[in-house]
Motif scaffolding. Structure first.
Motif, PDB file in Angstrom:
ATOM      1  N   MET A 186       0.836  -1.200   0.000  1.00 23.81           N
ATOM      2  CA  MET A 186       0.000   0.000   0.000  1.00 23.81           C
ATOM      3  C   MET A 186       0.877   1.258   0.000  1.00 23.81           C
ATOM      4  SD  MET A 186      -3.458  -0.978   1.797  1.00 23.81           S
ATOM      5  CE  MET A 186      -3.317  -0.063   3.292  1.00 23.81           C
ATOM      6  N   GLY A 187       1.868   1.290  -0.911  1.00 22.79           N
ATOM      7  CA  GLY A 187       2.753   2.429  -0.955  1.00 22.79           C
ATOM      8  C   GLY A 187       2.045   3.715  -1.328  1.00 22.79           C
ATOM      9  N   TRP A 188       0.962   3.620  -2.121  1.00 23.29           N
ATOM     10  CA  TRP A 188       0.257   4.813  -2.577  1.00 23.29           C
ATOM     11  C   TRP A 188      -0.794   5.247  -1.568  1.00 23.29           C
ATOM     12  CZ3 TRP A 188      -4.416   2.493  -2.761  1.00 23.29           C
ATOM     13  CH2 TRP A 188      -4.412   1.124  -3.024  1.00 23.29           C
ATOM     14  N   TYR A 189      -0.966   4.458  -0.499  1.00 23.93           N
ATOM     15  CA  TYR A 189      -1.945   4.833   0.513  1.00 23.93           C
ATOM     16  C   TYR A 189      -1.218   5.208   1.793  1.00 23.93           C
ATOM     17  CZ  TYR A 189      -5.293   4.433   4.247  1.00 23.93           C
ATOM     18  OH  TYR A 189      -6.046   4.689   5.356  1.00 23.93           O
ATOM     19  N   ALA A 190      -1.236   6.494   2.095  1.00 30.42           N
ATOM     20  CA  ALA A 190      -0.599   6.925   3.339  1.00 30.42           C
ATOM     21  C   ALA A 190      -1.577   6.687   4.478  1.00 30.42           C
ATOM     22  CB  ALA A 190      -0.245   8.394   3.244  1.00 30.42           C
ATOM     23  N   PRO A 191      -1.172   5.935   5.510  1.00 32.65           N
ATOM     24  CA  PRO A 191      -2.075   5.701   6.625  1.00 32.65           C
ATOM     25  C   PRO A 191      -2.482   7.017   7.283  1.00 32.65           C
ATOM     26  CG  PRO A 191      -0.065   4.420   6.843  1.00 32.65           C
ATOM     27  CD  PRO A 191       0.131   5.339   5.706  1.00 32.65           C
ATOM     28  N   ARG A 192      -3.633   6.982   7.957  1.00 27.96           N
ATOM     29  CA  ARG A 192      -4.159   8.211   8.544  1.00 27.96           C
ATOM     30  C   ARG A 192      -3.149   8.813   9.528  1.00 27.96           C
ATOM     31  NH1 ARG A 192      -9.669   8.028  11.813  1.00 27.96           N
ATOM     32  NH2 ARG A 192      -8.537   6.288  12.664  1.00 27.96           N
ATOM     33  N   VAL A 193      -2.648   7.986  10.408  1.00 27.43           N
ATOM     34  CA  VAL A 193      -1.635   8.487  11.341  1.00 27.43           C
ATOM     35  C   VAL A 193      -0.428   7.553  11.329  1.00 27.43           C
ATOM     36  CG1 VAL A 193      -3.192   9.679  12.914  1.00 27.43           C
ATOM     37  CG2 VAL A 193      -2.736   7.264  13.242  1.00 27.43           C
ATOM     38  N   GLN A 194       0.721   8.109  11.583  1.00 30.41           N
ATOM     39  CA  GLN A 194       1.961   7.337  11.636  1.00 30.41           C
ATOM     40  C   GLN A 194       2.658   7.682  12.951  1.00 30.41           C
ATOM     41  OE1 GLN A 194       3.024   9.116   7.768  1.00 30.41           O
ATOM     42  NE2 GLN A 194       3.604   7.053   7.170  1.00 30.41           N
ATOM     43  N   PRO A 195       2.258   7.026  14.051  1.00 31.30           N
ATOM     44  CA  PRO A 195       2.782   7.415  15.368  1.00 31.30           C
ATOM     45  C   PRO A 195       4.300   7.319  15.461  1.00 31.30           C
ATOM     46  CG  PRO A 195       0.993   5.828  15.571  1.00 31.30           C
ATOM     47  CD  PRO A 195       1.330   5.900  14.134  1.00 31.30           C
ATOM     48  N   GLU A 196       4.877   6.265  14.853  1.00 39.27           N
ATOM     49  CA  GLU A 196       6.337   6.128  14.948  1.00 39.27           C
ATOM     50  C   GLU A 196       7.042   7.245  14.203  1.00 39.27           C
ATOM     51  OE1 GLU A 196       4.075   4.258  12.558  1.00 39.27           O
ATOM     52  OE2 GLU A 196       4.684   2.743  14.014  1.00 39.27           O
ATOM     53  N   VAL A 197       6.423   7.710  13.112  1.00 40.57           N
ATOM     54  CA  VAL A 197       7.025   8.806  12.352  1.00 40.57           C
ATOM     55  C   VAL A 197       6.937  10.101  13.166  1.00 40.57           C
ATOM     56  CG1 VAL A 197       6.924  10.111  10.196  1.00 40.57           C
ATOM     57  CG2 VAL A 197       6.462   7.667  10.172  1.00 40.57           C
ATOM     58  N   ALA A 198       5.793  10.292  13.826  1.00 36.17           N
ATOM     59  CA  ALA A 198       5.638  11.498  14.668  1.00 36.17           C
ATOM     60  C   ALA A 198       6.697  11.492  15.784  1.00 36.17           C
ATOM     61  CB  ALA A 198       4.234  11.541  15.252  1.00 36.17           C
ATOM     62  N   ARG A 199       6.909  10.326  16.393  1.00 42.22           N
ATOM     63  CA  ARG A 199       7.934  10.227  17.454  1.00 42.22           C
ATOM     64  C   ARG A 199       9.326  10.504  16.873  1.00 42.22           C
ATOM     65  NH1 ARG A 199       4.867   5.799  19.565  1.00 42.22           N
ATOM     66  NH2 ARG A 199       6.103   4.328  18.387  1.00 42.22           N
ATOM     67  N   ALA A 200       9.547   9.946  15.658  1.00 43.01           N
ATOM     68  CA  ALA A 200      10.868  10.113  15.031  1.00 43.01           C
ATOM     69  C   ALA A 200      11.141  11.578  14.725  1.00 43.01           C
ATOM     70  CB  ALA A 200      10.933   9.286  13.747  1.00 43.01           C
ATOM     71  N   ILE A 201      10.110  12.316  14.301  1.00 39.58           N
ATOM     72  CA  ILE A 201      10.315  13.733  13.962  1.00 39.58           C
ATOM     73  C   ILE A 201      10.770  14.501  15.211  1.00 39.58           C
ATOM     74  CG2 ILE A 201       9.131  15.860  13.257  1.00 39.58           C
ATOM     75  CD1 ILE A 201       7.382  14.058  11.430  1.00 39.58           C
ATOM     76  N   ALA A 202      10.115  14.209  16.331  1.00 40.83           N
ATOM     77  CA  ALA A 202      10.507  14.878  17.578  1.00 40.83           C
ATOM     78  C   ALA A 202      11.967  14.550  17.911  1.00 40.83           C
ATOM     79  CB  ALA A 202       9.577  14.424  18.702  1.00 40.83           C
ATOM     80  N   TYR A 203      12.341  13.299  17.733  1.00 41.03           N
ATOM     81  CA  TYR A 203      13.725  12.882  18.004  1.00 41.03           C
ATOM     82  C   TYR A 203      14.699  13.564  17.048  1.00 41.03           C
ATOM     83  CZ  TYR A 203      17.835   9.949  17.340  1.00 41.03           C
ATOM     84  OH  TYR A 203      19.114   9.525  17.153  1.00 41.03           O
ATOM     85  N   LEU A 204      14.319  13.614  15.755  1.00 43.30           N
ATOM     86  CA  LEU A 204      15.212  14.199  14.746  1.00 43.30           C
ATOM     87  C   LEU A 204      15.413  15.698  14.978  1.00 43.30           C
ATOM     88  CD1 LEU A 204      13.813  12.252  11.661  1.00 43.30           C
ATOM     89  CD2 LEU A 204      16.129  12.045  12.594  1.00 43.30           C
ATOM     90  N   VAL A 205      14.387  16.361  15.500  1.00 45.82           N
ATOM     91  CA  VAL A 205      14.536  17.791  15.828  1.00 45.82           C
ATOM     92  C   VAL A 205      15.513  17.933  16.987  1.00 45.82           C
ATOM     93  CG1 VAL A 205      13.328  19.822  16.726  1.00 45.82           C
ATOM     94  CG2 VAL A 205      12.286  18.459  14.916  1.00 45.82           C
ATOM     95  N   ARG A 206      15.323  17.076  18.001  1.00 49.44           N
ATOM     96  CA  ARG A 206      16.233  17.125  19.169  1.00 49.44           C
ATOM     97  C   ARG A 206      17.674  16.828  18.748  1.00 49.44           C
ATOM     98  NH1 ARG A 206      12.239  14.236  21.766  1.00 49.44           N
ATOM     99  NH2 ARG A 206      13.468  12.323  21.650  1.00 49.44           N
ATOM    100  N   ALA A 207      17.814  15.898  17.798  1.00 52.46           N
ATOM    101  CA  ALA A 207      19.164  15.500  17.365  1.00 52.46           C
ATOM    102  C   ALA A 207      19.768  16.494  16.383  1.00 52.46           C
ATOM    103  CB  ALA A 207      19.099  14.115  16.721  1.00 52.46           C
ATOM    104  N   GLY A 208      18.986  17.486  15.979  1.00 51.47           N
ATOM    105  CA  GLY A 208      19.499  18.511  15.075  1.00 51.47           C
ATOM    106  C   GLY A 208      19.501  18.094  13.617  1.00 51.47           C
ATOM    107  N   VAL A 209      18.870  16.987  13.295  1.00 50.92           N
ATOM    108  CA  VAL A 209      18.816  16.540  11.889  1.00 50.92           C
ATOM    109  C   VAL A 209      17.787  17.367  11.125  1.00 50.92           C
ATOM    110  CG1 VAL A 209      18.350  14.572  10.373  1.00 50.92           C
ATOM    111  CG2 VAL A 209      19.535  14.223  12.544  1.00 50.92           C
ATOM    112  N   LEU A 210      16.658  17.671  11.790  1.00 51.70           N
ATOM    113  CA  LEU A 210      15.596  18.453  11.145  1.00 51.70           C
ATOM    114  C   LEU A 210      15.452  19.792  11.857  1.00 51.70           C
ATOM    115  CD1 LEU A 210      12.593  16.020  10.485  1.00 51.70           C
ATOM    116  CD2 LEU A 210      13.965  17.215   8.786  1.00 51.70           C
TER     117      LEU A 210
END
Lengths: 332, 387
Positions: free
Chosen positions: A1-25
């Protein structure tokens, strides 16, 4: 289901917070990404394209019914004029909106552009077919209207850089030669003209492959090459496979066809491997396996041996593909 | 699923998201690369064409093992004997082999489910001495459970579709199948909807629940659709008493209302929660309801309806795009027509295939003699089908 983005992606949301803290984003970059991951921002681009495709398909289905069932009520001249005007309106809009010509790849000016172009060409095709059937200006050579449509579609595809329309031009060209998906189906060998269709399919396939190679060599719309190559090889292998799979008692030439599909498949697989074109490699391997299996299984009259053949070849190919995949990964 | 598999799945979800952001231009290629390095891949994966090939050949080999065993043992009971080695093989491939979507484990899992079906049929039919009808009926829940296990253990979300379909098919075989299907679907829908976005579940389990949700909505719609009710579609699936009940006016009226309201409700829910799956389900239901209306009321000739529907779709797409683009930040209510990285090559391929399937003209078969309905020989630009 590559063309279907799931409604929510909790692990991605957690990763974004981590990546901001790590200075990547950067935080300002992360904010919209976080909205996407939490399902607060959703793209409906795929849905809009689907709606446009449904619109073109439904309209053309309606036009088909109109021409088939309502000729007497509406009158041929009115229908011809109506179709012509609708087609001209679509193509005029395309000409107005279209980007300047280039031999390279060009982004579509809008989401609807490709579909309005497709509708215009489809309506023009319906108009041509209608005129031919109604007034027969081409007489006995009436299928030529398909060639005319194919050339028109190809010209517009090149002008407006539409790969979808280019693929439609190629399949319409094949249809002119009597080659369609149904005529090449594995059960169509019963048709009396199966030989002719097969030879036409081979000729069209070779022509498409050559056209694709020419586009790349000349540097003219080289991004159209995958369309031509895949359709061409599909026709070549399809025609050979149809010949190989006809019953032995019906046509003794099945073995020749099987050997040809085996060789063509092997050749394509080698080409696909060398060029790192995995879809062509897959087509080649499937074709070669089909030819090999036909040649190997036909003389075997023991069910156990046949089952054993599929166990051994299936497992061997899985192992070979795993090895090939590993090689590819190493080279990357 | 083992913890390491779950960790790998979650990391893959992040990598895929980063890839999509890179494609959509939301982050730079360097940022996407940096994210991929932070979430490394420890699994063995295959490119899609190789995975498809491996799936085919693994399934061929697995099924050939079943046939070979059945021939040697002269009994379909071989299916049960082949199940354990196949299950161990898949477990080892996913576990020690660290394979994910390489096609091999999927092909063997498919062969495994078929072996379960053959073995279960033999067990009920011959070992228990039940009739062939009962044996066939008992296959439905067995296969549904097998698909569910494949989903749950190895994270193969696509198995949820046949699993859910088989489960509803089984419910439909009972005397009051329609109400069983409806009741189950209505009861499960909120659970599945909640689960499909639950943070504690793995991405593959959430996808599987989303698929099951779509099947449940389809089952619910089928149960309340007026045409399905009047044509006794679900009742015709009942195993024994294949009677066609006379529906009371109240039931028909309720189904009439549901045929109209369910698509609207699903669409509204999809818009409110920004759930694309619900939007798709609602849109398909809406189209089915329009076809249902046409079956009862002659609104206009079919060609007029088709052309109007086509033009309505085109207009809706254009207006919706323009309306969304004119919103603040090119979005309204959390919806944007801009790409956020979904689509890509599979989408383009599907788009081309759909266009070729619907718009390629038919091959000329014989000389023109005038238009004939239902022909198909004449045509250009997709008009062939109706000529």
């Amino acid at each position: 289901m590559g063309w279907y983005a799931p409604r929510v992606q909790p692990e991605v949301a957690r990763a974004i917070a981590y990546l901001v803290r790590a200075g990547v984003l950067a935080p300002e970059k992360a904010a919209p990404l976080l909205r996407v991951a939490r399902g607060e921002l959703v793209s409906v681009r795929v849905e809009l394209r689907l709606l446009l495709w449904a619109g073109v398909s439904l309209t053309m289905a309606g036009v088909g019914l109109l021409l088939g069932q309502n000729l007497a009520q509406i009158g041929p001249l009115t229908i011809a004029l109506g179709l012509g005007l609708a087609s001209a309106a679509c193509l005029a809009w395309v000409a107005w909106q279209g980007p300047p010509f280039s031999w390279g790849q060009q982004p579509s000016p809008s989401l609807a552009f490709d579909y309005v172009l497709l509708l215009g060409v489809s309506l023009a095709g319906a108009e041509l077919a209608f005129i031919e059937v109604r007034w027969a200006p081409l007489g006995g050579r009436w299928p030529i209207h398909l060639l005319v449509l194919s050339l028109l579609a190809a010209a517009l595809a090149v002008r407006y850089d539409s790969r979808v329309l280019f693929s439609l031009a190629l399949t319409t060209f094949a249809a002119w030669r009597g080659v369609t998906a149904s005529s090449l189906s594995l059960f169509a060998w019963e048709r009396t003209d199966a030989w002719v269709v097969r030879l036409n399919a081979l000729a069209c396939g070779a022509l498409f492959v050559a056209l694709g190679a020419l586009l790349v060599r000349l540097g003219r719309k080289p991004h159209f090459e995958p369309v031509a190559a895949h359709l061409g090889w599909g026709l070549l292998l399809g025609a050979l496979a149809q010949g190989a799979l006809q019953p032995a008692h019906r046509d003794a030439t099945w073995a020749v066809w099987a050997a040809e599909v085996l060789l063509a498949g092997l050749g394509l697989a080698v080409h696909g491997w060398r060029e790192r074109r995995l879809s062509l490699l897959a087509m080649g391997v499937l074709g070669a396996y089909l030819g090999l299996s036909r040649l190997a299984v036909e003389p075997i009259h023991d069910d156990r041996a046949v089952a054993l053949y599929f166990v051994v070849t299936g497992a061997s190919l899985v192992a070979a593909l795993s090895l090939a995949q590993r090689r590819l990964a190493e080279r990357r | 699923m083992k913890t390491e598999w779950i960790v790998a799945e979650r990391a893959e979800a992040v990598r895929r998201a980063a890839e999509a952001w890179g494609e959509a231009g939301l982050v730079s290629a360097q940022d996407a690369q940096a994210i991929a390095i932070r979430y490394p891949d420890d699994r063995v994966r295959a490119a899609t064409p190789m995975a498809v090939l491996s799936f085919v050949f693994a399934a061929v080999a697995g099924l050939a093992v079943l046939v070979l065993a059945a021939i040697v043992l002269e009994s379909p009971a071989a299916g049960l004997l082949v199940v354990p080695p196949l299950a161990i093989a898949v477990e080892r491939l996913v576990g020690a082999g660290r394979r994910v979507r390489t096609g091999v484990e999927g092909g063997l899992a498919l062969a495994l489910v078929v072996c379960v079906a053959v073995g279960a049929f033999w067990f009920v039919d011959e070992a228990l001495g039940a009739s062939a009808d009962t044996a066939a009926r008992s296959l439905l829940p067995v296969l549904a459970v097998a698909c569910g296990l494949v989903c749950w253990r190895w994270g193969m979300a696509t198995a949820a579709a046949p699993g859910a379909c088989l489960a509803y098919l089984f419910l439909a075989t009972f005397g009051s199948g329609r109400w069983l299907v409806l009741g189950t679907a209505v009861a499960l829908t909120p659970v599945l909807s909640h689960g499909s976005s639950h943070a504690r579940l793995t991405p593959s389990h959430r996808r599987a629940l989303a698929i099951a949700l779509a099947v449940s909505l389809a089952a619910a719609y089928l149960a309340v659709n007026l045409h399905s009710l009047d044509s006794h579609w679900i009742e015709s699936l009942a195993w024994h008493a294949r009677h066609k009940p006379e529906w009371s006016p109240v039931v028909r009226l309720a189904c009439l209302a549901a045929t109209a309201l369910l698509p609207a409700a699903v669409l509204a829910r999809g818009v409110r929660t920004r759930d694309r799956l619900l939007l798709w389900c609602g849109a398909v239901m809406l189209a089915a309801s329009c076809v249902t209306v046409r079956a009862y009321v002659h609104v206009a000739p079919a060609w007029v309806l088709l052309v109007l529907a086509g033009l309505a779709c085109l207009a809706a797409a254009l207006l919706l795009q323009r309306w969304l683009e004119r919103g603040r930040g090119a979005e309204r209510g959390g919806f944007t027509p801009a790409s956020l990285g979904e689509g890509g090559d599979p989408h383009r391929l599907a788009e081309t295939a759909a266009v070729l399937a619907t718009l390629t003209p038919g091959a000329p078969g014989r000389p023109p003699e005038g238009f004939r309905a239902g022909g198909g020989e004449f045509g250009g630009g997709g008009a062939s089908g109706g000529f």
